[in-house]
Design an enzyme around this catalytic site. Structure first.
Site, PDB file in Angstrom:
ATOM      1  N   CYS A 131       0.804  -1.221   0.000  1.00 35.13           N
ATOM      2  CA  CYS A 131       0.000   0.000   0.000  1.00 35.13           C
ATOM      3  C   CYS A 131       0.845   1.283   0.000  1.00 35.13           C
ATOM      4  O   CYS A 131       0.538   2.231  -0.722  1.00 35.13           O
ATOM      5  CB  CYS A 131      -0.973  -0.005   1.175  1.00 35.13           C
ATOM      6  SG  CYS A 131      -0.244  -0.506   2.724  1.00 35.13           S
ATOM      7  N   HIS A 244      -2.959   6.327   4.688  1.00 43.13           N
ATOM      8  CA  HIS A 244      -1.545   6.543   5.001  1.00 43.13           C
ATOM      9  C   HIS A 244      -1.101   7.912   4.461  1.00 43.13           C
ATOM     10  O   HIS A 244      -1.572   8.360   3.415  1.00 43.13           O
ATOM     11  CB  HIS A 244      -0.668   5.494   4.306  1.00 43.13           C
ATOM     12  CG  HIS A 244      -0.803   4.097   4.844  1.00 43.13           C
ATOM     13  ND1 HIS A 244      -1.525   3.765   5.963  1.00 43.13           N
ATOM     14  CD2 HIS A 244      -0.252   2.935   4.400  1.00 43.13           C
ATOM     15  CE1 HIS A 244      -1.429   2.461   6.183  1.00 43.13           C
ATOM     16  NE2 HIS A 244      -0.675   1.931   5.236  1.00 43.13           N
ATOM     17  N   GLN A 317      -5.148   3.850   1.821  1.00 38.99           N
ATOM     18  CA  GLN A 317      -4.418   2.621   1.454  1.00 38.99           C
ATOM     19  C   GLN A 317      -5.347   1.427   1.336  1.00 38.99           C
ATOM     20  O   GLN A 317      -5.009   0.446   0.688  1.00 38.99           O
ATOM     21  CB  GLN A 317      -3.239   2.402   2.388  1.00 38.99           C
ATOM     22  CG  GLN A 317      -3.457   1.479   3.543  1.00 38.99           C
ATOM     23  CD  GLN A 317      -4.537   1.936   4.489  1.00 38.99           C
ATOM     24  OE1 GLN A 317      -4.817   3.117   4.626  1.00 38.99           O
ATOM     25  NE2 GLN A 317      -5.170   0.984   5.159  1.00 38.99           N
TER      26      GLN A 317
HETATM   27  N1  LIG Z   1      -5.066  -3.446   5.029  1.00 42.80           N
HETATM   28  C1  LIG Z   1      -4.416  -2.904   4.010  1.00 42.80           C
HETATM   29  O1  LIG Z   1      -4.318  -1.668   3.907  1.00 42.80           O
HETATM   30  C2  LIG Z   1      -3.774  -3.737   2.966  1.00 42.80           C
HETATM   31  C3  LIG Z   1      -3.193  -3.080   1.870  1.00 42.80           C
HETATM   32  C4  LIG Z   1      -2.603  -3.832   0.855  1.00 42.80           C
HETATM   33  C5  LIG Z   1      -2.603  -5.198   0.957  1.00 42.80           C
HETATM   34  N2  LIG Z   1      -3.170  -5.818   2.039  1.00 42.80           N
HETATM   35  C6  LIG Z   1      -3.149  -7.278   2.058  1.00 42.80           C
HETATM   36  O2  LIG Z   1      -4.477  -7.757   1.907  1.00 42.80           O
HETATM   37  C7  LIG Z   1      -4.646  -8.950   2.659  1.00 42.80           C
HETATM   38  C8  LIG Z   1      -5.818  -8.778   3.625  1.00 42.80           C
HETATM   39  O3  LIG Z   1      -5.544  -7.706   4.499  1.00 42.80           O
HETATM   40  P1  LIG Z   1      -6.685  -7.084   5.434  1.00 42.80           P
HETATM   41  O4  LIG Z   1      -6.079  -5.848   5.963  1.00 42.80           O
HETATM   42  O5  LIG Z   1      -7.978  -7.036   4.725  1.00 42.80           O
HETATM   43  O6  LIG Z   1      -6.739  -8.193   6.615  1.00 42.80           O
HETATM   44  P2  LIG Z   1      -7.971  -8.556   7.574  1.00 42.80           P
HETATM   45  O7  LIG Z   1      -8.836  -7.386   7.818  1.00 42.80           O
HETATM   46  O8  LIG Z   1      -7.316  -9.209   8.746  1.00 42.80           O
HETATM   47  O9  LIG Z   1      -8.789  -9.653   6.739  1.00 42.80           O
HETATM   48  C9  LIG Z   1      -8.280 -10.924   6.488  1.00 42.80           C
HETATM   49  C10 LIG Z   1      -9.253 -11.704   5.619  1.00 42.80           C
HETATM   50  O10 LIG Z   1      -8.655 -12.967   5.311  1.00 42.80           O
HETATM   51  C11 LIG Z   1      -9.537 -14.005   5.704  1.00 42.80           C
HETATM   52  N3  LIG Z   1      -8.780 -15.156   6.186  1.00 42.80           N
HETATM   53  C12 LIG Z   1      -7.863 -15.187   7.177  1.00 42.80           C
HETATM   54  N4  LIG Z   1      -7.428 -16.455   7.361  1.00 42.80           N
HETATM   55  C13 LIG Z   1      -8.089 -17.219   6.460  1.00 42.80           C
HETATM   56  C14 LIG Z   1      -8.077 -18.614   6.155  1.00 42.80           C
HETATM   57  N5  LIG Z   1      -7.314 -19.479   6.813  1.00 42.80           N
HETATM   58  N6  LIG Z   1      -8.889 -19.066   5.171  1.00 42.80           N
HETATM   59  C15 LIG Z   1      -9.701 -18.215   4.493  1.00 42.80           C
HETATM   60  N7  LIG Z   1      -9.763 -16.884   4.746  1.00 42.80           N
HETATM   61  C16 LIG Z   1      -8.951 -16.400   5.719  1.00 42.80           C
HETATM   62  C17 LIG Z   1     -10.359 -13.404   6.835  1.00 42.80           C
HETATM   63  O11 LIG Z   1     -11.553 -14.147   6.962  1.00 42.80           O
HETATM   64  P3  LIG Z   1     -12.298 -14.404   8.382  1.00 42.80           P
HETATM   65  O12 LIG Z   1     -13.373 -13.366   8.485  1.00 42.80           O
HETATM   66  O13 LIG Z   1     -12.872 -15.776   8.177  1.00 42.80           O
HETATM   67  O14 LIG Z   1     -11.281 -14.320   9.446  1.00 42.80           O
HETATM   68  C18 LIG Z   1     -10.573 -11.988   6.289  1.00 42.80           C
HETATM   69  O15 LIG Z   1     -11.594 -12.009   5.335  1.00 42.80           O
HETATM   70  C19 LIG Z   1      -3.289  -9.234   3.306  1.00 42.80           C
HETATM   71  O16 LIG Z   1      -2.571 -10.085   2.461  1.00 42.80           O
HETATM   72  C20 LIG Z   1      -2.649  -7.882   3.361  1.00 42.80           C
HETATM   73  O17 LIG Z   1      -1.254  -7.944   3.386  1.00 42.80           O
HETATM   74  C21 LIG Z   1      -3.765  -5.115   3.035  1.00 42.80           C
END
Ligand SMILES: NC(=O)c1ccc[n+]([C@@H]2O[C@H](COP(=O)([O-])OP(=O)(O)OC[C@H]3O[C@@H](n4cnc5c(N)ncnc54)[C@H](OP(=O)(O)O)[C@@H]3O)[C@@H](O)[C@H]2O)c1
Length: 342
Positions: A131, A244, A317
């Site tokens: 991001c 961010h 982000q």
């Molecule tokens: N946040 C950001 O700004 C951002 C920016 C760029 C990239 N990312 C990337 O995007 C991804 C998600 O980030 P996020 O911030 O959205 O995280 P998050 O809010 O913690 O969400 C994680 C998601 O993944 C699912 N998940 C976790 N473990 C799983 C499993 N074993 N099987 C199937 N689904 C599973 C969760 O489902 P449940 O509801 O079932 O737990 C939830 O839907 C990461 O790879 C992160 O590095 C994030």
């Protein structure tokens, strides 16, 4: 949903990024024939709204990709490594938000305003960048075209939402606890985030840079096709809920005045200029939240060095650094006829 649209899957649909992907698809009126929402057993069976209708969240498993044409992955690098092969085998084009494949030379790492041409060689998997790197590259691109980038020194002010939905809750809970006179409890972050600032919560590598800083260096170089770009990032977590900010100092090969840079950035795709010195109004994360564009301002000459400019950036982000960029890649694939319609 329409019969002429695409059959989509969103992996990690219940997460901070996943939910935003649904909102961006609606906002952009993306052509959707059907949508599967996938997550872990924690959320399977839960309902999320899409286009005004409830959609049941299903368990992420290999067979879930049958018939899917575009799969957005945002459930962490482990799930991407495990399930992307199944999605590709089912014929889906995958747009991955995780860091799993970003630095593989054969995988395009794309911000559509920066390097859309890299999509032309995709083989069914496109990586969405980190991001902070995505937000940085949007204003860097036009400056590079005009004057050639030599060195970039960037300090980030990264919000809680960059660490996911639970981290956003932690910030809110800690603020509440602090206001009630209780001791805030840190579970997601290693330190108290409310009323505090700390070095980014990723491991520090042998080179002295943390994981986030190393991603910014490597991914910025890859997207700008500048493998030798000199870069010094410092990544910091701040008690902001969403969006961010980045303080950026750019040294260029050729002279570029602040006025010239301002004129370039005013018409640069994906940039909204917020640069009102009279009102002391510059990019702020609160104003960047919910915006697809990156806000850029405080553009000024470094009075201590030749060919050097400083500016300040704020970008959502969850959108430009994740959900919007991913949907924008899908739109670009359709526009470039790089997504076959079955
Ligand atoms: N946040 C950001 O700004 C951002 C920016 C760029 C990239 N990312 C990337 O995007 C991804 C998600 O980030 P996020 O911030 O959205 O995280 P998050 O809010 O913690 O969400 C994680 C998601 O993944 C699912 N998940 C976790 N473990 C799983 C499993 N074993 N099987 C199937 N689904 C599973 C969760 O489902 P449940 O509801 O079932 O737990 C939830 O839907 C990461 O790879 C992160 O590095 C994030």
């Amino acid at each position: 949903m329409s019969t002429s649209g695409y059959r989509l899957a969103v992996v990690g649909a219940t997460g901070a990024v996943g939910v935003e992907i649904l909102r961006v698809l609606e906002r952009r009126n993306f052509p959707v024939a059907s949508i599967r929402l996938l997550a872990s057993e924690r959320s399977a069976g839960k309902k999320l709204e899409f286009q005004g209708k409830p959609v049941t969240v299903e368990l992420l498993e290999e067979k879930a990709f049958s018939g899917v044409e575009i799969a957005f992955f945002s459930a962490g690098a482990t799930r991407s490594r495990q399930f992307i092969p199944a999605a590709q085998a089912a014929g889906a084009v995958v747009i991955d938000n995780s860091s799993a494949f970003r630095m593989k030379p054969e995988i395009p790492l794309v911000v559509p305003e920066v390097n859309p041409q890299d999509l032309d060689t995709h083989a069914g998997l496109i990586a969405n960048p980190n991001c902070s790197a995505a937000i940085l590259c949007v204003p860097l691109r036009p400056l590079h075209e005009a004057a050639g980038l030599k060195r970039v020194v960037v300090s980030t002010y990264q919000s809680a939402s960059g660490a996911g939905a639970q981290a956003m809750e932690e910030l809110k809970e800690q603020v509440g606890a602090f206001v009630r006179g209780e001791k805030p409890v840190a579970k997601v972050f290693p330190h108290q985030i409310a009323f505090n600032v700390f070095s980014h919560n990723t491991a520090v590598a042998a080179n002295g840079y943390n994981e986030e800083e190393n991603k910014m260096i490597e991914e910025t170089r890859k997207m700008l096709h500048l493998p030798d770009l000199e870069m010094l990032p410092t990544c910091i977590r701040v008690p902001v809920l969403r969006a961010h900010s980045e303080s950026v100092v750019v040294e260029t090969e050729r002279p570029l005045s602040a006025e010239q840079a301002r004129a370039l950035l005013a018409k640069a795709p994906g940039v909204r200029l917020v640069d009102d010195a009279a009102q002391n109004h510059f990019p702020m994360p609160l104003e960047a939240s919910g915006e697809l564009d990156v806000l850029v301002g405080r553009i000024r000459q470094d009075l201590s060095r030749p060919n050097t400019l400083a500016f300040f950036v704020a970008g959502d982000q969850l959108l430009k650094g994740a959900a919007w960029n991913a949907v924008q890649i899908a739109e670009e694939l359709i526009a470039r006829k790089l997504l076959k319609k079955v």
